[in-house]
Design an enzyme around this catalytic site. Sequence first.
Site, PDB file in Angstrom:
ATOM      1  N   LEU A 258      -8.619  52.942   8.756  1.00  0.00           N
ATOM      2  CA  LEU A 258      -9.881  53.361   8.173  1.00  0.00           C
ATOM      3  C   LEU A 258      -9.791  54.759   7.566  1.00  0.00           C
ATOM      4  O   LEU A 258     -10.366  55.045   6.525  1.00  0.00           O
ATOM      5  CB  LEU A 258     -10.953  53.345   9.261  1.00  0.00           C
ATOM      6  CG  LEU A 258     -12.374  53.349   8.757  1.00  0.00           C
ATOM      7  CD1 LEU A 258     -12.675  52.070   8.024  1.00  0.00           C
ATOM      8  CD2 LEU A 258     -13.341  53.522   9.912  1.00  0.00           C
ATOM      9  N   ALA A 259      -9.028  55.598   8.239  1.00  0.00           N
ATOM     10  CA  ALA A 259      -8.922  56.986   7.789  1.00  0.00           C
ATOM     11  C   ALA A 259      -8.587  57.052   6.306  1.00  0.00           C
ATOM     12  O   ALA A 259      -9.124  57.866   5.574  1.00  0.00           O
ATOM     13  CB  ALA A 259      -7.858  57.693   8.603  1.00  0.00           C
ATOM     14  N   LYS A 260      -7.697  56.161   5.876  1.00  0.00           N
ATOM     15  CA  LYS A 260      -7.273  56.185   4.473  1.00  0.00           C
ATOM     16  C   LYS A 260      -8.317  55.489   3.584  1.00  0.00           C
ATOM     17  O   LYS A 260      -8.704  55.983   2.553  1.00  0.00           O
ATOM     18  CB  LYS A 260      -5.926  55.474   4.318  1.00  0.00           C
ATOM     19  CG  LYS A 260      -4.793  56.232   4.982  1.00  0.00           C
ATOM     20  CD  LYS A 260      -3.737  56.651   3.975  1.00  0.00           C
ATOM     21  CE  LYS A 260      -2.896  57.810   4.480  1.00  0.00           C
ATOM     22  NZ  LYS A 260      -2.183  57.515   5.718  1.00  0.00           N
ATOM     23  N   ARG A 261      -8.732  54.311   4.021  1.00  0.00           N
ATOM     24  CA  ARG A 261      -9.636  53.511   3.184  1.00  0.00           C
ATOM     25  C   ARG A 261     -10.960  54.204   2.907  1.00  0.00           C
ATOM     26  O   ARG A 261     -11.515  54.103   1.831  1.00  0.00           O
ATOM     27  CB  ARG A 261      -9.929  52.158   3.860  1.00  0.00           C
ATOM     28  CG  ARG A 261      -8.906  51.114   3.605  1.00  0.00           C
ATOM     29  CD  ARG A 261      -9.382  49.770   4.107  1.00  0.00           C
ATOM     30  NE  ARG A 261     -10.215  49.082   3.141  1.00  0.00           N
ATOM     31  CZ  ARG A 261     -11.452  48.718   3.369  1.00  0.00           C
ATOM     32  NH1 ARG A 261     -12.024  49.005   4.501  1.00  0.00           N
ATOM     33  NH2 ARG A 261     -12.119  48.064   2.446  1.00  0.00           N
TER      34      ARG A 261
END
Length: 281
Positions: free
Chosen positions: A253-256
């Site tokens: 999630l951190a990236k998305r």
Amino acid sequence: MPDFVTRFAPSPTGRLHLGHAASAFHVWQAAERAGGTVLLRIEDIDQTRCKPEFTKAILEDLAWLGFSWDGPVRIQSEHFADYEAVTHDLARRGLAYRCFLTRREIGELQAKRGLPPSAPYTGAPLPAEEEARRLEQGEPFAWRLSLEAARADLGERYDQLAFDLTTPDGHHEIIKADPASHGDIVLSRKDTPTAYHVACTHDDALQGITHVIRGRDLEDAAHIHVLLQALMGWPQPIYTHHDLVLGPDGKRLAKRFQSKSLASLRADGLTPQDVRRLAGV
Ligand code: GLU
């Protein structure tokens, strides 16, 4: 010694997002269950990426989520001399050496060994004369921990290195440590006064951390942290690695959702309880 002291140790490279919130919920929840304490540590050793305004924002976000911590906040950038002292201690004991190789040269060396450039690198100090010549010419170098010297220093204890891994639901397991999977880690570089592994283990010891709770993205780190702890005579905390928050496509999630900071979720009208639900804790 208190039974349960843990910490939340964000790096202020940007605003906190859901992944950080999940980590914070895991940390505070574990401390609450154990009747323990949480310390806050700002891991701002990378002075090119970390910004004081992000530190300020982290404190605001944590307060919004309803978290409080014990004692003063430890700001790592105020303690570079302490971390350098660790590297110098290791060097004085023959456990660290100066490595003058560039990234490209390491890649070439690894290729000669039939290894990909990203494989764990192990090396050795240069002959004294060659080292002195390079130092005189002001060539940049990195201090690296020598796995070979560490193994010789610890003897049988090296092969017995292990750590207690506890799952978030309390299941214990003893994991055999594999420090060699990291190669000869960099302890410091010309432009980076300390590596994460040094600053983190130094502070975990200094702050009397009994339980390290962090995301699975850092689970490899324990393998090298226990080696540093053994070499420095520091106590070993118990490790817990919580799942990362994943999006519906299974990606981190951190990236998305990098743009979806806690501040923007807050601005969208979400409550701390909504955030906790989204973080899946
Ligand atoms: N500063 C690290 C991060 O934000 C956490 C390190 C740790 O908990 O040991 O990913």
